[in-house]
Design a protein around this motif. Structure first.
Motif, PDB file in Angstrom:
ATOM      1  N   GLU A   1      16.584  18.979  -3.433  1.00 51.65           N
ATOM      2  CA  GLU A   1      16.401  19.298  -4.845  1.00 51.65           C
ATOM      3  C   GLU A   1      16.867  20.729  -5.105  1.00 51.65           C
ATOM      4  O   GLU A   1      17.141  21.493  -4.181  1.00 51.65           O
TER       5      GLU A   1
ATOM      6  N   HIS B   1      10.141  16.552  -3.977  1.00 47.17           N
ATOM      7  CA  HIS B   1      11.000  15.792  -4.883  1.00 47.17           C
ATOM      8  C   HIS B   1      12.355  15.543  -4.228  1.00 47.17           C
ATOM      9  O   HIS B   1      12.832  16.421  -3.529  1.00 47.17           O
TER      10      HIS B   1
ATOM     11  N   TYR C   1      17.373  15.962  -7.578  1.00 46.77           N
ATOM     12  CA  TYR C   1      16.259  16.304  -8.470  1.00 46.77           C
ATOM     13  C   TYR C   1      16.394  17.752  -8.917  1.00 46.77           C
ATOM     14  O   TYR C   1      16.687  18.638  -8.106  1.00 46.77           O
ATOM     15  N   HIS C   2      16.156  17.986 -10.204  1.00 41.94           N
ATOM     16  CA  HIS C   2      16.120  19.342 -10.765  1.00 41.94           C
ATOM     17  C   HIS C   2      14.664  19.627 -11.154  1.00 41.94           C
ATOM     18  O   HIS C   2      14.143  19.043 -12.101  1.00 41.94           O
ATOM     19  N   TRP C   3      14.023  20.523 -10.412  1.00 35.72           N
ATOM     20  CA  TRP C   3      12.610  20.847 -10.632  1.00 35.72           C
ATOM     21  C   TRP C   3      12.525  22.006 -11.613  1.00 35.72           C
ATOM     22  O   TRP C   3      12.933  23.126 -11.303  1.00 35.72           O
TER      23      TRP C   3
END
Length: 573
Positions: free
Chosen positions: A166, A196, A243-245
């Motif tokens: 991520e 994630h 995934y971009h947190w």
């Protein structure tokens, strides 16, 4: 609990794509385009169910962006279960109404906030898909995330848990990619490193009781990895950023005070639960991790008593009891006497070191299950190093060898983390650094699996050492033996571990091993066993793409996020 009306296939689009205006974003966009061929779309009806909870602090616009990233997936999801628990803002309620126009979306409503565990458990029980994918209400997926996961599910024969890499979304910009290691049970016990994106087979989630322990609320991702691994199934790493947190001031991930205290309580609870399941829980305690990594942390501490039998073999002529071993411990002292003739293979006019034949002869009298190999010029530090090695063997039965950290008198690392790179070469990222240097994202300071260890300071299973020496000519020098032992262990389905808490001071000569000269020995007649490159098997297929400001690091020293809370992910409620 109610379902919402459905009158249109999907809500109005909301901009969610990463634009590619920074070097990292541009490189990630190229990678996404390039990996489509490697991860061909696999359409399986009923495969993916997304699980999301929203509450009073959920931002409506970010929720719409999350929805847009899901509706834009190249392989579509089959169901999206959204729980609105407790009161929510009118703007968020309006956003839910828009999202629910898609017939795949089900909105659940509860008048009170059920908490993270309660909310996620309700969503899990309502899902009917093969896999569930937990998704925070303000984060984004890459447009091919489900396509990549679906392809890996097919390749991995339906693993119980998949997890990806991520990055962090700050001010709308993607940055700081976190390229995780492949599954590492030693690192998993030492640190929560899987957050994630997680994709969990629903039958395994229900069977193992995911989201049922309120004590683990603030580290539920860690709880998930513990439960799945406990079931005997190996989590599968998908080595791609999917995934971009999102990081923002209102996020609970950036909260202090009660949330931070709660995360520390949850990690202690999880470790206490792990210890309680051990055959001899009274031998362990939960204590402060002795190396500060930016925040206080708990770890499993081995009480300094009741040591198992261990033989200590010196790679020299004079046997002596090293510091740190209690006098009452069952320790056998022996010596691997060097041959009377011969030269060091890389120096002139020096007496020959212990060779394979001499070590095998010393090993004949050993009946203890483990052996500590200790070279001349190696001085273990303190008392904890012995118990750290003992603990790793006890808590991880799959471990066959444990290596330690060797530093010189000025605290510079002579031998530390040692791993195979993508080409099968030996990579020692810590060499020359100061012992307290945290390394990329502070994982140099944590125990973890490795691919080799210093021969002059390692503890190894006696029978593995015996089998390895039987294959070597008597005159074979011992340099590279720690690597050979690790490779042979991997071929037998075992692991090698390393810990910075197993530490010793050494002279440069004592720590030196010309590993390049020993490669013919290490490669076992010309080739590593297939499992010899396990930690890099997936990484080797990746194209090179990096944020120029981010360091490339080996899988076993992979980065954890540089978010304000680097120890445990604290999700939205």
């Amino acid at each position: 609990m109610t379902g919402e009306g459905r009158t249109a296939p999907r809500p109005p689009p909301v901009a969610c794509a990463i634009t590619g205006t920074t070097p990292y974003e541009a490189a990630l966009a190229l990678r996404i385009a390039a990996r489509a061929e490697f991860y061909p779309p696999v359409l399986r009806p009923g495969r993916f169910g997304i699980l999301t909870t929203v509450y009073i602090r959920t931002d409506a616009e970010w929720l719409r962006a999350t929805a847009a990233s899901l509706f834009a997936q190249s392989v579509p999801f089959d169901a999206w279960i959204i729980l609105a628990h407790g009161p929510i803002a009118p703007e968020t309620d309006a956003a839910l109404g828009e999202i629910a126009r898609d017939p795949r979306v089900t909105i659940l409503r509860e008048p009170v906030n059920l908490g993270i565990m309660g909310g996620m458990r309700l969503c899990l029980e309502q899902a009917r898909t093969e896999y569930v994918v937990p998704m925070d209400a303000d984060d984004l997926l890459t447009p091919d995330a489900l396509q990549v996961l679906s392809a890996e599910i097919e390749r991995g024969h339906a693993p119980a848990l998949l997890y990806s890499d991520e990055d962090i979304l700050v001010g709308g910009r993607a940055q700081s990619p976190y390229r995780r290691p492949d599954w590492d049970p030693v690192l998993n016990l030492a640190s929560s490193y899987i957050w994630h994106l997680c994709c969990i087979r629903r039958d395994a989630a229900l069977r193992e009781g995911l989201y049922t322990d309120p004590g683990a609320t603030w580290c539920h991702d860690w709880d998930t990895s513990f439960r799945i691994a406990r079931s005997g199934e190996t989590p599968l790493h998908v080595p791609e950023v999917l995934y971009h947190w999102r990081q923002h001031p209102a996020s609970t991930s950036n909260s202090a005070g009660g949330v931070a205290d709660g995360s520390r309580q949850s990690t202690r609870h999880l470790l206490e639960r792990f210890v309680a399941a051990q055959p001899r829980p009274e031998l362990y305690a939960i204590a402060d991790f002795p190396v500060f990594r930016g925040a206080p942390e708990w770890y499993v501490f081995r009480e300094p008593r009741l040591s198992p039998p261990v033989a200590v073999l010196y790679l020299g002529a004079e046997a002596r009891l090293p510091p740190g071993i209690p006098a009452a411990s069952q320790v056998r002292l022996a010596t691997a006497v060097p041959p009377a003739r011969g030269r060091w293979p890389w120096r002139k006019a020096r007496p020959a070191p212990a060779a394979a034949g001499a070590l095998a002869a010393a090993l004949e009298a050993v009946r203890e299950p483990h052996v500590l190999l200790l070279g001349d010029g190696i001085e273990p530090e303190g008392e904890g190093w012995w118990w750290e090695a003992v603990k790793l063997f006890e808590l991880h039965p799959e471990i066959a060898l444990v290596g330690g950290l060797l530093t010189d008198r000025s605290d510079r690392v002579l031998r530390g983390l040692e791993v195979l790179d993508e080409a099968g070469g030996i990579h020692a990222p810590q060499r020359g650094a100061r012992a307290q240097d945290a390394g990329p994202f502070a994982l140099w300071l944590k125990p973890q699996c490795v691919d080799g260890a210093a021969t002059a300071f390692c503890m190894v299973e006696t029978e593995l050492l015996r089998r390895s020496l039987e294959e070597l000519p008597a005159e074979t020098p011992l340099h590279g033996l720690g690597w050979r032992l690790a490779a042979q262990g991997r071929a037998e389905g075992r692991l090698a571990a390393w810990s910075p808490l197993m530490r010793a001071t050494a002279t440069a000569e004592a720590a030196e091993e010309p590993l390049g000269q020993s490669l013919p020995v290490l490669r076992m007649s010309g080739s590593w066993p297939k499992e010899g490159r396990r930690l890099f098997s997936q990484r080797s297929r990746l194209a090179s793409y990096d944020d120029p400001s981010a360091e490339r690091i080996p899988a076993t020293a992979a980065a954890v996020t540089s978010a304000p809370n680097p120890i445990v992910n604290i999700p939205n409620e």
